[in-house]
Design a protein around this motif. Structure first.
Motif, mmCIF file in Angstrom:
data_model
loop_
_atom_site.group_PDB
_atom_site.id
_atom_site.type_symbol
_atom_site.label_atom_id
_atom_site.label_comp_id
_atom_site.label_asym_id
_atom_site.label_seq_id
_atom_site.Cartn_x
_atom_site.Cartn_y
_atom_site.Cartn_z
ATOM 1 N N PRO A 70 3.973 5.534 -2.103
ATOM 2 C CA PRO A 70 3.739 6.664 -3.017
ATOM 3 C C PRO A 70 3.041 7.823 -2.324
ATOM 4 N N ASN A 71 3.351 9.026 -2.782
ATOM 5 C CA ASN A 71 2.838 10.226 -2.119
ATOM 6 C C ASN A 71 1.328 10.380 -2.231
ATOM 7 N N ASP A 72 0.759 10.023 -3.351
ATOM 8 C CA ASP A 72 -0.651 10.365 -3.572
ATOM 9 C C ASP A 72 -1.491 9.159 -3.980
ATOM 10 N N ASP A 73 -1.095 7.981 -3.557
ATOM 11 C CA ASP A 73 -1.801 6.765 -3.949
ATOM 12 C C ASP A 73 -3.069 6.524 -3.149
ATOM 13 N N PHE A 74 -3.131 7.006 -1.923
ATOM 14 C CA PHE A 74 -4.184 6.591 -1.006
ATOM 15 C C PHE A 74 -5.269 7.638 -0.839
ATOM 16 N N ASP A 75 -6.490 7.135 -0.653
ATOM 17 C CA ASP A 75 -7.626 7.998 -0.325
ATOM 18 C C ASP A 75 -7.856 8.047 1.180
ATOM 19 N N LEU A 76 -7.305 7.054 1.889
ATOM 20 C CA LEU A 76 -7.465 7.002 3.345
ATOM 21 C C LEU A 76 -6.336 6.164 3.925
ATOM 22 N N ILE A 77 -5.774 6.637 5.043
ATOM 23 C CA ILE A 77 -4.759 5.896 5.784
ATOM 24 C C ILE A 77 -5.307 5.627 7.188
ATOM 25 N N ALA A 78 -5.207 4.381 7.641
ATOM 26 C CA ALA A 78 -5.586 4.025 9.012
ATOM 27 C C ALA A 78 -4.357 3.467 9.716
ATOM 28 N N ILE A 79 -4.045 4.017 10.874
ATOM 29 C CA ILE A 79 -2.854 3.624 11.625
ATOM 30 C C ILE A 79 -3.274 3.153 13.011
ATOM 31 N N SER A 80 -2.799 1.974 13.386
ATOM 32 C CA SER A 80 -3.021 1.466 14.735
ATOM 33 C C SER A 80 -1.677 1.395 15.439
ATOM 34 N N SER A 81 -1.609 1.944 16.633
ATOM 35 C CA SER A 81 -0.330 1.987 17.328
ATOM 36 C C SER A 81 -0.514 1.767 18.817
ATOM 37 N N PHE A 82 0.575 1.376 19.467
ATOM 38 C CA PHE A 82 0.623 1.278 20.915
ATOM 39 C C PHE A 82 1.538 2.384 21.419
ATOM 40 N N ILE A 86 4.000 5.337 19.422
ATOM 41 C CA ILE A 86 3.026 6.353 19.029
ATOM 42 C C ILE A 86 3.686 7.573 18.404
ATOM 43 N N GLU A 87 4.890 7.935 18.847
ATOM 44 C CA GLU A 87 5.555 9.092 18.248
ATOM 45 C C GLU A 87 5.870 8.817 16.774
ATOM 46 N N ASP A 88 6.273 7.580 16.464
ATOM 47 C CA ASP A 88 6.490 7.204 15.068
ATOM 48 C C ASP A 88 5.180 7.244 14.296
ATOM 49 N N ALA A 89 4.110 6.789 14.933
ATOM 50 C CA ALA A 89 2.799 6.817 14.281
ATOM 51 C C ALA A 89 2.392 8.254 13.958
ATOM 52 N N TYR A 90 2.626 9.154 14.907
ATOM 53 C CA TYR A 90 2.299 10.559 14.667
ATOM 54 C C TYR A 90 3.108 11.126 13.499
ATOM 55 N N GLN A 91 4.367 10.734 13.413
ATOM 56 C CA GLN A 91 5.220 11.231 12.335
ATOM 57 C C GLN A 91 4.722 10.746 10.972
ATOM 58 N N VAL A 92 4.360 9.469 10.906
ATOM 59 C CA VAL A 92 3.820 8.942 9.659
ATOM 60 C C VAL A 92 2.496 9.632 9.311
ATOM 61 N N ALA A 93 1.651 9.804 10.314
ATOM 62 C CA ALA A 93 0.363 10.464 10.091
ATOM 63 C C ALA A 93 0.543 11.891 9.603
ATOM 64 N N ASP A 94 1.445 12.625 10.227
ATOM 65 C CA ASP A 94 1.698 14.003 9.812
ATOM 66 C C ASP A 94 2.195 14.062 8.372
ATOM 67 N N GLY A 95 3.020 13.082 7.985
ATOM 68 C CA GLY A 95 3.539 13.052 6.626
ATOM 69 C C GLY A 95 2.440 12.859 5.603
ATOM 70 N N TYR A 96 1.508 11.950 5.880
ATOM 71 C CA TYR A 96 0.409 11.740 4.939
ATOM 72 C C TYR A 96 -0.553 12.917 4.917
ATOM 73 N N ARG A 97 -0.809 13.501 6.056
ATOM 74 C CA ARG A 97 -1.715 14.656 6.097
ATOM 75 C C ARG A 97 -1.124 15.837 5.349
ATOM 76 N N LEU A 118 -5.616 13.692 18.392
ATOM 77 C CA LEU A 118 -6.328 14.545 17.445
ATOM 78 C C LEU A 118 -5.429 15.595 16.807
ATOM 79 N N LEU A 119 -4.294 15.884 17.436
ATOM 80 C CA LEU A 119 -3.350 16.839 16.852
ATOM 81 C C LEU A 119 -2.661 16.274 15.619
ATOM 82 N N HIS A 120 -2.772 14.957 15.418
ATOM 83 C CA HIS A 120 -2.047 14.310 14.333
ATOM 84 C C HIS A 120 -2.965 13.507 13.412
ATOM 85 N N ALA A 121 -4.265 13.701 13.518
ATOM 86 C CA ALA A 121 -5.181 12.879 12.734
ATOM 87 C C ALA A 121 -6.376 13.695 12.279
ATOM 88 N N ASP A 122 -6.975 13.246 11.185
ATOM 89 C CA ASP A 122 -8.241 13.837 10.745
ATOM 90 C C ASP A 122 -9.394 13.236 11.529
#
Length: 439
Positions: A70-82, A86-97, A118-122
């Motif tokens: 869901p678009n607005d369900d979360f108050d915080l997203i934490a992503i761990s990637s290798f 990482i490019e997929d992780a950045y894409q997911v992070a950008d989408g939530y941000r 840091l370009l893709h995360a809070d």
């Protein structure tokens, strides 16, 4: 507060031809199956450190691709990637941000290249996350996330919570991970884990390991465990205590270790009785070429090379299979290495084999050296950090020879007939060993 933990999983070859061969990370799954069956122990541990009044959920990248959250369900997203994902992780992070959901990124790649992340995360975590995670949760609750979080000291495994295995869908996973130690004393130049995340080797108390396994057994009655260690049996005294404690638990497990495991017959017997089905050992090269200087502190693997065949026989005769790992493209190797590996596999009777390419992961001494030497093909090649894809110019052979050699060697080793012959030889030798051991 509602927190979503997202794990990036599913590493396999980027090169289409290699992918067609079914090259993927090794383990107790079919070679053409990605490792989505292995959950992120790091994120499950962070979930165990999260206050129980918070709503925490665990998701795999594959879940999000198939059934977007869901678009607005979360108050915080934490992503761990290798690195490879990482490019997929950045894409997911950008989408939530973009939906104004704050995102925290962590993992080896983030610790290696924090400015990129840091370009893709809070917020990002550099290094081990356990100490700072409760702080991150409270900062997010107040809407006051800092940009960078760093631990003030090495994390003590004795302080680790039991991971939230209850967040997993029992039907999705054929292996569950448990960490019994962190770090490795050898510190090879291609390994980021023991350099960036866990520079100090330590063990987890045996009682805590048993407690975690019992928690897993309450969900999976007959689990297959993978120890998420860099080198499980390097501390022989601790290992024997652990194996004795595991015997009554009646589990099956797979782990990584080094050749010194073969030096202790009592430990081998205890490991077998505790449920050890296979050990993965990095031989790296069938000859001395490429081993000199691989380890930062010593040349331990170089010194062990001549006794490899006897060590494999000693371990496998006890009923524990060996998955032998070899790295192609090491400096000093020539095209002769492909035939040398194949001959070593035949002579040794290895039950399973893993063949990979030397891969300079960012943050490792290997990456720094190859970048200085101008041998990297690209500045940003993260999706090719799969262990099976070419990323730099080798020495001793051309990149074309290296790629062709990887393909031909893989075809020879993973051929169905060759695999059956290796397995049949193991069981035949095991029957002979058992017969000789009878009074």
């Amino acid at each position: 507060m509602k927190i979503g933990l997202i794990a990036m999983s599913g590493v396999r070859a980027w090169d289409p031809e290699l992918l067609e061969l079914g090259l993927s990370m090794p383990g107790f799954v079919e070679r053409k199956t990605v490792i989505a069956q292995l959950p992120s122990l790091g994120l499950l541990t962070l979930a165990g450190l999260t206050p129980r009044h918070d709503d925490v959920s665990y998701h795999e990248l594959f879940d999000i691709a198939q059934d977007p959250l869901p678009n607005d369900d979360f108050d915080l997203i934490a992503i761990s990637s290798f690195t490879a994902q990482i490019e997929d992780a950045y894409q997911v992070a950008d989408g939530y941000r973009a939906r104004h959901v704050p995102v925290v990124l962590g993992g080896l790649h983030v610790s290696s290249l924090p400015e990129e992340a840091l370009l893709h995360a809070d917020a990002i975590v550099i290094g081990e996350a356990e100490e700072v995670w409760p702080i991150i949760v409270e900062d997010a609750r107040r809407g006051e996330l800092k940009r960078v979080y760093r631990p003030s000291r090495p994390w003590r495994l004795v302080d680790s919570p039991i991971p939230r295995f209850d967040l997993l869908d029992p039907e999705k996973y054929n292996r569950i991970t448990v960490q019994t130690s962190r770090g490795c004393p050898w510190k090879c130049d291609f390994c980021a884990s023991s350099i960036l995340i866990a520079p100090h080797y330590q063990v987890k108390p045996v009682s805590r390991v048993v407690e975690e396994i019992r928690r897993i057994k309450s969900i999976w009655p007959r689990p297959f465990i993978e120890f998420a260690d860099d080198n499980t049996f390097v501390n022989k005294k601790h290992s024997k205590l652990l194996m004795r404690a595991l015997i009554p638990e009646r589990i099956r497990f797979f782990t990584e270790t080094d050749l010194s495991f073969a030096d202790d017959p009592d430990l081998i017997a205890l490991a077998r009785d505790a449920g050890c089905r296979q050990v993965l050992i990095g031989f790296e090269s069938p000859t001395l070429l490429g081993l000199d200087g691989m380890e930062l502190h010593c040349n331990w693997k170089l010194k062990q090379q001549e006794r490899s065949l006897a060590a494999i026989e000693r371990i496998q005769s006890a009923g524990i299979t060996v998955n032998g790992c070899f790295i192609l493209g090491l400096d000093g190797q020539t095209p002769e290495v492909f035939g040398q590996i194949l001959e070593f596999v035949k002579q040794s009777g290895l039950y399973d084999v893993q063949v990979t390419l030397q891969t300079p992961f960012p943050g490792t001494p290997l990456y720094d050296r190859l970048r200085r030497e101008g041998r990297l093909f690209e500045n940003r090649y993260w999706e090719k950090c799969t262990l099976f894809d070419l990323t730099h110019e080798p020495q001793g052979m051309s990149s074309g020879e290296l790629r062709a050699g990887l393909i031909s060697l893989s075809q020879a080793i993973y051929d169905e007939r060759a695999t059956h012959q290796r397995h049949d030889r193991f069981f035949s030798q095991l029957r002979t060993s058992s017969a000789l051991a009878q009074p």
